[in-house]
Design an enzyme around this catalytic site. Sequence first.
Site, mmCIF file in Angstrom:
data_model
loop_
_atom_site.group_PDB
_atom_site.id
_atom_site.type_symbol
_atom_site.label_atom_id
_atom_site.label_comp_id
_atom_site.label_asym_id
_atom_site.label_seq_id
_atom_site.Cartn_x
_atom_site.Cartn_y
_atom_site.Cartn_z
ATOM 1 N N ASP A 96 29.365 35.022 57.498
ATOM 2 C CA ASP A 96 28.585 36.190 57.077
ATOM 3 C C ASP A 96 27.317 35.886 56.306
ATOM 4 O O ASP A 96 26.829 36.713 55.540
ATOM 5 C CB ASP A 96 29.492 37.065 56.196
ATOM 6 C CG ASP A 96 30.070 36.273 55.035
ATOM 7 O OD1 ASP A 96 29.485 35.247 54.682
ATOM 8 O OD2 ASP A 96 31.106 36.692 54.481
ATOM 9 N N GLU A 118 35.571 33.199 62.171
ATOM 10 C CA GLU A 118 35.891 33.996 60.973
ATOM 11 C C GLU A 118 35.362 35.437 61.151
ATOM 12 O O GLU A 118 34.669 36.000 60.294
ATOM 13 C CB GLU A 118 35.334 33.389 59.690
ATOM 14 C CG GLU A 118 36.010 33.889 58.424
ATOM 15 C CD GLU A 118 35.427 33.290 57.140
ATOM 16 O OE1 GLU A 118 34.429 33.822 56.621
ATOM 17 O OE2 GLU A 118 35.973 32.295 56.668
ATOM 18 N N GLU A 132 26.348 40.096 52.660
ATOM 19 C CA GLU A 132 27.310 39.505 53.601
ATOM 20 C C GLU A 132 28.052 40.545 54.444
ATOM 21 O O GLU A 132 28.333 40.310 55.617
ATOM 22 C CB GLU A 132 28.307 38.623 52.859
ATOM 23 C CG GLU A 132 27.730 37.322 52.313
ATOM 24 C CD GLU A 132 27.016 37.486 50.987
ATOM 25 O OE1 GLU A 132 27.004 38.612 50.428
ATOM 26 O OE2 GLU A 132 26.450 36.493 50.498
ATOM 27 N N HIS A 208 28.402 32.593 42.303
ATOM 28 C CA HIS A 208 27.108 32.580 42.988
ATOM 29 C C HIS A 208 26.720 33.891 43.668
ATOM 30 O O HIS A 208 25.590 34.016 44.143
ATOM 31 C CB HIS A 208 27.061 31.458 44.037
ATOM 32 C CG HIS A 208 27.866 31.769 45.267
ATOM 33 N ND1 HIS A 208 29.209 31.495 45.353
ATOM 34 C CD2 HIS A 208 27.528 32.355 46.440
ATOM 35 C CE1 HIS A 208 29.657 31.883 46.533
ATOM 36 N NE2 HIS A 208 28.663 32.418 47.209
ATOM 37 N N ARG A 210 25.210 37.190 45.017
ATOM 38 C CA ARG A 210 23.950 37.856 44.677
ATOM 39 C C ARG A 210 24.162 39.101 43.827
ATOM 40 O O ARG A 210 23.409 39.369 42.891
ATOM 41 C CB ARG A 210 23.191 38.256 45.944
ATOM 42 C CG ARG A 210 22.229 37.201 46.402
ATOM 43 C CD ARG A 210 21.651 37.474 47.771
ATOM 44 N NE ARG A 210 21.205 36.190 48.318
ATOM 45 C CZ ARG A 210 19.932 35.804 48.371
ATOM 46 N NH1 ARG A 210 18.971 36.598 47.972
ATOM 47 N NH2 ARG A 210 19.611 34.620 48.850
ATOM 48 N N HIS A 241 26.388 26.243 40.869
ATOM 49 C CA HIS A 241 25.636 26.464 42.117
ATOM 50 C C HIS A 241 24.146 26.157 41.875
ATOM 51 O O HIS A 241 23.643 26.344 40.768
ATOM 52 C CB HIS A 241 25.812 27.936 42.526
ATOM 53 C CG HIS A 241 25.391 28.245 43.935
ATOM 54 N ND1 HIS A 241 24.074 28.382 44.301
ATOM 55 C CD2 HIS A 241 26.114 28.463 45.067
ATOM 56 C CE1 HIS A 241 24.008 28.662 45.594
ATOM 57 N NE2 HIS A 241 25.238 28.717 46.081
HETATM 58 C C1 UD1 Z 1 24.318 31.787 50.435
HETATM 59 C C2 UD1 Z 1 24.854 32.947 51.277
HETATM 60 C C3 UD1 Z 1 26.205 33.399 50.764
HETATM 61 C C4 UD1 Z 1 27.170 32.230 50.624
HETATM 62 C C5 UD1 Z 1 26.526 31.163 49.766
HETATM 63 C C6 UD1 Z 1 27.431 29.955 49.683
HETATM 64 C C7 UD1 Z 1 23.187 34.508 52.201
HETATM 65 C C8 UD1 Z 1 22.329 35.684 51.938
HETATM 66 N N1 UD1 Z 1 23.930 34.081 51.180
HETATM 67 O O1 UD1 Z 1 24.061 32.307 49.139
HETATM 68 O O2 UD1 Z 1 26.760 34.324 51.674
HETATM 69 O O3 UD1 Z 1 28.353 32.673 50.005
HETATM 70 O O4 UD1 Z 1 25.281 30.765 50.367
HETATM 71 O O5 UD1 Z 1 27.081 29.117 48.630
HETATM 72 O O6 UD1 Z 1 23.192 33.994 53.279
HETATM 73 N N2 UD1 Z 1 19.762 25.969 46.520
HETATM 74 C C9 UD1 Z 1 19.358 24.643 46.403
HETATM 75 N N3 UD1 Z 1 20.048 23.694 47.099
HETATM 76 C C10 UD1 Z 1 21.124 23.968 47.883
HETATM 77 C C11 UD1 Z 1 21.524 25.318 47.987
HETATM 78 C C12 UD1 Z 1 20.830 26.310 47.321
HETATM 79 O O7 UD1 Z 1 18.415 24.339 45.697
HETATM 80 O O8 UD1 Z 1 21.705 23.065 48.462
HETATM 81 C C13 UD1 Z 1 19.037 27.020 45.766
HETATM 82 C C14 UD1 Z 1 17.647 27.317 46.348
HETATM 83 O O9 UD1 Z 1 16.760 27.585 45.290
HETATM 84 C C15 UD1 Z 1 17.913 28.589 47.155
HETATM 85 C C16 UD1 Z 1 18.934 29.286 46.261
HETATM 86 O O10 UD1 Z 1 19.775 28.229 45.789
HETATM 87 O O11 UD1 Z 1 16.728 29.337 47.344
HETATM 88 C C17 UD1 Z 1 19.756 30.349 46.915
HETATM 89 O O12 UD1 Z 1 20.272 29.946 48.166
HETATM 90 P P1 UD1 Z 1 20.575 31.049 49.316
HETATM 91 O O13 UD1 Z 1 21.107 30.361 50.514
HETATM 92 O O14 UD1 Z 1 19.392 31.916 49.489
HETATM 93 O O15 UD1 Z 1 21.690 31.967 48.668
HETATM 94 P P2 UD1 Z 1 23.101 31.641 48.079
HETATM 95 O O16 UD1 Z 1 23.242 32.446 46.856
HETATM 96 O O17 UD1 Z 1 23.326 30.188 48.035
HETATM 97 N N1 UDP Z 2 33.093 23.922 47.145
HETATM 98 C C1 UDP Z 2 32.713 22.582 47.056
HETATM 99 N N2 UDP Z 2 32.148 22.134 45.895
HETATM 100 C C2 UDP Z 2 31.943 22.936 44.820
HETATM 101 C C3 UDP Z 2 32.323 24.312 44.932
HETATM 102 C C4 UDP Z 2 32.873 24.766 46.112
HETATM 103 O O1 UDP Z 2 32.895 21.811 48.002
HETATM 104 O O2 UDP Z 2 31.444 22.463 43.792
HETATM 105 C C5 UDP Z 2 33.672 24.403 48.411
HETATM 106 C C6 UDP Z 2 34.963 25.197 48.309
HETATM 107 O O3 UDP Z 2 36.102 24.346 48.360
HETATM 108 C C7 UDP Z 2 34.899 26.152 49.497
HETATM 109 C C8 UDP Z 2 33.405 26.355 49.687
HETATM 110 O O4 UDP Z 2 32.746 25.337 48.947
HETATM 111 O O5 UDP Z 2 35.395 25.547 50.685
HETATM 112 C C9 UDP Z 2 33.007 27.712 49.158
HETATM 113 O O6 UDP Z 2 31.632 27.820 49.115
HETATM 114 P P1 UDP Z 2 30.879 28.938 48.297
HETATM 115 O O7 UDP Z 2 31.761 29.384 47.186
HETATM 116 O O8 UDP Z 2 29.549 28.375 47.959
HETATM 117 O O9 UDP Z 2 30.646 30.073 49.384
HETATM 118 P P2 UDP Z 2 31.522 31.313 49.907
HETATM 119 O O10 UDP Z 2 32.842 30.791 50.354
HETATM 120 O O11 UDP Z 2 31.610 32.305 48.793
HETATM 121 O O12 UDP Z 2 30.699 31.855 51.022
#
Ligand code: UD1
Ligand code: UDP
Length: 381
Positions: A96, A118, A132, A208, A210, A241
Amino acid sequence: MIKVMTIFGTRPEAIKMAPVVKELLKRPDIDTKVCLTAQHREMLDQVVDLFHLPVDYDLDIMKSGQSLYDITARVLRGLEDVLKKEKPDYVLVHGDTTTTFTAALAAFYQQIKIGHVEAGLRTGNLLSPFPEEANRQLTGVLSNVNFAPTETARENLLRESKDDKNIYVVGNTVIDALLATVKKDYHFEDAEIEAIEEHKRVILVTTHRRENLGAPMHHVYRALRRLVEAVPDTEVVFPVHRNPLVREAVSEELEGVPGIHLVEPMEYEPFTNLMARSAIVLTDSGGIQEEAPSLGKPVLVLRDTTERPEAVEAGTVKLVGTDEEKIFHAAYELLTDEKAYKAMAEAVNPYGDGHSAERIADALLYIEGLSDKKPTKFIAK
Ligand code: UD1
Ligand code: UDP
């Protein structure tokens, strides 16, 4: 022979698609391609490296502080040429995220068949989780084959008039990944975590979402501060995060607080093993709500809704929202009342049995007439 392109971009998609990619690669009748959008960069690469996933394309779209518009536009644009060049028979997307929906849309524009892994999770509230819930519903509209993790997810899809013959209940691939990584007597490379004394109870925390950015996250963090003070034999481990907005709030509320370890996002293997060593988990994550019950760890979910009702029904997951008092009291009770703890710490496996990826590969070959073997149905025990 069919060509299947798996597209993903964030950490959870990578974890949950890794077993699928590995399984597809084993099947001689499937030409497997992998395309990363890299909506996440570092957190995605950790997983790709751990599972040694072969990457054919990498759109490398992440920008610090990216908006939903940025992600959507960059993924859509980037995929046009990749899909035109490869012309896969199927695109597989997961879950999602904005990558999920946009990749499905990009495939749809070229009339490529879409398999949604999923599929069928629903809260019914488009604003929770945001965006999502909309992403998964929109992906559902575009998908040709739905890989539902549970019977509940299947029923959600039937309610939306999806044809039952295009739904396969396969379990959640996250359990395939989990079972491949949790080990007995695991030693942590991170000295700070390895140094946590044995008698200390670990409270594992991640945040994390939003819709929790801003005030709700501050409330959660204040509850944590009170908790480690009120229950002295506990320590919090909090892999933070990389979202800069999460980091800002964490550092304002929790920097330097004794008993709270703020660490970088952990690699999947140490993370799941830390979950196995924890007493309780506080999280707004989706995937962790599926993994922790399988390890018998009580989870307090820092959200008002969940699309994963199965573990709530089984009693190992409780929704507590983001109210400071409510979180503090729920966690305090779990940590001080053995009966309350035992009632939640029952290992249950409503989400999978470790064979979900096999069922997905079997289904694709069966649908395309390349095999007579109908995929088995996942039945929760
Ligand atoms: C995204 C997904 C969310 C998922 C989450 C898992 C969307 C809208 N959201 O949210 O569904 O649960 O990922 O973690 O698709 N960033 C880094 N390095 C990384 C990852 C993120 O620097 O490896 C920072 C960047 O500044 C980025 C920000 O985190 O712009 C947010 O990342 P983004 O993918 O937009 O949203 P998440 O909150 O991570
Ligand atoms: N996870 C990880 N390292 C971390 C935190 C989470 O590998 O420091 C793994 C966790 O076991 C799970 C996945 O990341 O499988 C969940 O990701 P996240 O919570 O970012 O996203 P969501 O599941 O909410 O989309």
